[in-house]
Design an enzyme around this catalytic site. Sequence first.
Site, PDB file in Angstrom:
ATOM      1  N   GLU A  39       0.860  -1.189   0.000  1.00 40.48           N
ATOM      2  CA  GLU A  39       0.000   0.000   0.000  1.00 40.48           C
ATOM      3  C   GLU A  39       0.888   1.227   0.000  1.00 40.48           C
ATOM      4  O   GLU A  39       1.924   1.221   0.671  1.00 40.48           O
ATOM      5  CB  GLU A  39      -0.871   0.034   1.265  1.00 40.48           C
ATOM      6  CG  GLU A  39      -2.098  -0.809   1.170  1.00 40.48           C
ATOM      7  CD  GLU A  39      -2.211  -1.756   2.359  1.00 40.48           C
ATOM      8  OE1 GLU A  39      -1.532  -1.522   3.365  1.00 40.48           O
ATOM      9  OE2 GLU A  39      -2.958  -2.734   2.248  1.00 40.48           O
ATOM     10  N   TYR A  94       7.621   1.400  -8.000  1.00 45.13           N
ATOM     11  CA  TYR A  94       6.859   0.142  -8.029  1.00 45.13           C
ATOM     12  C   TYR A  94       6.417  -0.200  -9.455  1.00 45.13           C
ATOM     13  O   TYR A  94       6.510  -1.344  -9.887  1.00 45.13           O
ATOM     14  CB  TYR A  94       5.649   0.219  -7.094  1.00 45.13           C
ATOM     15  CG  TYR A  94       6.010   0.523  -5.648  1.00 45.13           C
ATOM     16  CD1 TYR A  94       7.145  -0.022  -5.067  1.00 45.13           C
ATOM     17  CD2 TYR A  94       5.213   1.355  -4.865  1.00 45.13           C
ATOM     18  CE1 TYR A  94       7.475   0.257  -3.740  1.00 45.13           C
ATOM     19  CE2 TYR A  94       5.542   1.635  -3.546  1.00 45.13           C
ATOM     20  CZ  TYR A  94       6.669   1.097  -2.988  1.00 45.13           C
ATOM     21  OH  TYR A  94       7.004   1.369  -1.685  1.00 45.13           O
TER      22      TYR A  94
HETATM   23  C1  LIG Z   1      10.763   5.649  -2.949  1.00 43.29           C
HETATM   24  C2  LIG Z   1      12.265   5.567  -2.703  1.00 43.29           C
HETATM   25  C3  LIG Z   1      12.591   4.360  -1.833  1.00 43.29           C
HETATM   26  C4  LIG Z   1      12.974   5.403  -4.075  1.00 43.29           C
HETATM   27  O1  LIG Z   1      14.366   5.186  -3.812  1.00 43.29           O
HETATM   28  P1  LIG Z   1      15.501   5.651  -4.833  1.00 43.29           P
HETATM   29  O2  LIG Z   1      16.761   4.983  -4.403  1.00 43.29           O
HETATM   30  O3  LIG Z   1      15.530   7.130  -4.949  1.00 43.29           O
HETATM   31  O4  LIG Z   1      14.963   5.042  -6.196  1.00 43.29           O
HETATM   32  P2  LIG Z   1      15.834   4.494  -7.412  1.00 43.29           P
HETATM   33  O5  LIG Z   1      16.976   5.413  -7.685  1.00 43.29           O
HETATM   34  O6  LIG Z   1      16.172   3.055  -7.180  1.00 43.29           O
HETATM   35  O7  LIG Z   1      14.774   4.600  -8.599  1.00 43.29           O
HETATM   36  C5  LIG Z   1      14.364   3.481  -9.362  1.00 43.29           C
HETATM   37  C6  LIG Z   1      13.262   3.929 -10.306  1.00 43.29           C
HETATM   38  O8  LIG Z   1      12.123   4.363  -9.559  1.00 43.29           O
HETATM   39  C7  LIG Z   1      11.536   5.521 -10.207  1.00 43.29           C
HETATM   40  N1  LIG Z   1      11.709   6.701  -9.349  1.00 43.29           N
HETATM   41  C8  LIG Z   1      12.311   6.747  -8.138  1.00 43.29           C
HETATM   42  N2  LIG Z   1      12.241   8.001  -7.626  1.00 43.29           N
HETATM   43  C9  LIG Z   1      11.575   8.755  -8.531  1.00 43.29           C
HETATM   44  C10 LIG Z   1      11.181  10.123  -8.576  1.00 43.29           C
HETATM   45  N3  LIG Z   1      11.465  10.979  -7.571  1.00 43.29           N
HETATM   46  N4  LIG Z   1      10.494  10.552  -9.651  1.00 43.29           N
HETATM   47  C11 LIG Z   1      10.191   9.715 -10.677  1.00 43.29           C
HETATM   48  N5  LIG Z   1      10.559   8.404 -10.713  1.00 43.29           N
HETATM   49  C12 LIG Z   1      11.232   7.926  -9.632  1.00 43.29           C
HETATM   50  C13 LIG Z   1      12.292   5.682 -11.516  1.00 43.29           C
HETATM   51  O9  LIG Z   1      11.663   4.850 -12.483  1.00 43.29           O
HETATM   52  C14 LIG Z   1      13.650   5.123 -11.151  1.00 43.29           C
HETATM   53  O10 LIG Z   1      14.394   4.691 -12.247  1.00 43.29           O
HETATM   54  P3  LIG Z   1      15.371   5.752 -13.003  1.00 43.29           P
HETATM   55  O11 LIG Z   1      16.171   6.481 -11.949  1.00 43.29           O
HETATM   56  O12 LIG Z   1      16.187   4.867 -13.889  1.00 43.29           O
HETATM   57  O13 LIG Z   1      14.457   6.688 -13.725  1.00 43.29           O
HETATM   58  C15 LIG Z   1      12.808   6.891  -2.080  1.00 43.29           C
HETATM   59  O14 LIG Z   1      12.293   7.985  -2.801  1.00 43.29           O
HETATM   60  C16 LIG Z   1      12.440   7.051  -0.618  1.00 43.29           C
HETATM   61  O15 LIG Z   1      13.153   6.581   0.281  1.00 43.29           O
HETATM   62  N6  LIG Z   1      11.321   7.761  -0.344  1.00 43.29           N
HETATM   63  C17 LIG Z   1      10.888   7.995   1.040  1.00 43.29           C
HETATM   64  C18 LIG Z   1      10.293   6.747   1.648  1.00 43.29           C
HETATM   65  C19 LIG Z   1       9.082   6.281   0.892  1.00 43.29           C
HETATM   66  O16 LIG Z   1       8.307   7.057   0.344  1.00 43.29           O
HETATM   67  N7  LIG Z   1       8.902   4.962   0.865  1.00 43.29           N
HETATM   68  C20 LIG Z   1       7.749   4.318   0.246  1.00 43.29           C
HETATM   69  C21 LIG Z   1       6.652   4.188   1.245  1.00 43.29           C
HETATM   70  S1  LIG Z   1       5.354   3.157   0.578  1.00 43.29           S
END
Ligand SMILES: CC(C)(COP(=O)(O)OP(=O)(O)OC[C@H]1O[C@@H](n2cnc3c(N)ncnc32)[C@H](O)[C@@H]1OP(=O)(O)O)[C@@H](O)C(=O)NCCC(=O)NCCS
Length: 146
Positions: free
Chosen positions: A102, A114
């Site tokens: 979720e 996701y």
């Molecule tokens: C969500 C989260 C874990 C993503 O981690 P991240 O290490 O920045 O993500 P990645 O670099 O592995 O990204 C993988 C893919 O996800 C997508 N993505 C990740 N962040 C994105 C953003 N800010 N905007 C658009 N696409 C995004 C892209 O498709 C990306 O691939 P690309 O970089 O080749 O375009 C991070 O933003 C986070 O810690 N957020 C706060 C906690 C949170 O919201 N957790 C989820 C609760 S359900």
Amino acid sequence: MMFREMNESDLAQVLTIERNAYSHPWTEGNFKDSLVGSDEVWLLELDGEVVGHGVISAAVGEAHLLNICVARQHHRKGLGRAILEFVIERAKQLGATVMFLEVRESNTSAIALYLAEGFRTIGSRKNYYPFGSEREHAVVMSLSID
Ligand SMILES: CC(C)(COP(=O)(O)OP(=O)(O)OC[C@H]1O[C@@H](n2cnc3c(N)ncnc32)[C@H](O)[C@@H]1OP(=O)(O)O)[C@@H](O)C(=O)NCCC(=O)NCCS
């Protein structure tokens, strides 16, 4: 890059990452509940430093992604994807054939991650999360992992 299971001595560091990266962070109590319960809490270390975490619960063929978070200074370096792929593999080892999660509908970065990993939206839970004085819907997603 190395994954290891979290223990209570990691709490302070994990909470710092969670609070700096996320507008609605898990509490100390949430992590403690996961550590004493049957959830698995995995930490990602980069050069010996904890930079993110993923929490899953798996039983009766189903896995639930309960939390995933990457330290703010390391966003968009592929670490969230690495954690997600790791916990999916763990869930498979635990016998799960499907993973559910979720996510707040405003959490566009997490939803983008996701979708990029193959999850699809299967529904929503209305007014599921607190959002200031109001409520926010949850998007429910799933991924077949068999
Ligand atoms: C969500 C989260 C874990 C993503 O981690 P991240 O290490 O920045 O993500 P990645 O670099 O592995 O990204 C993988 C893919 O996800 C997508 N993505 C990740 N962040 C994105 C953003 N800010 N905007 C658009 N696409 C995004 C892209 O498709 C990306 O691939 P690309 O970089 O080749 O375009 C991070 O933003 C986070 O810690 N957020 C706060 C906690 C949170 O919201 N957790 C989820 C609760 S359900």
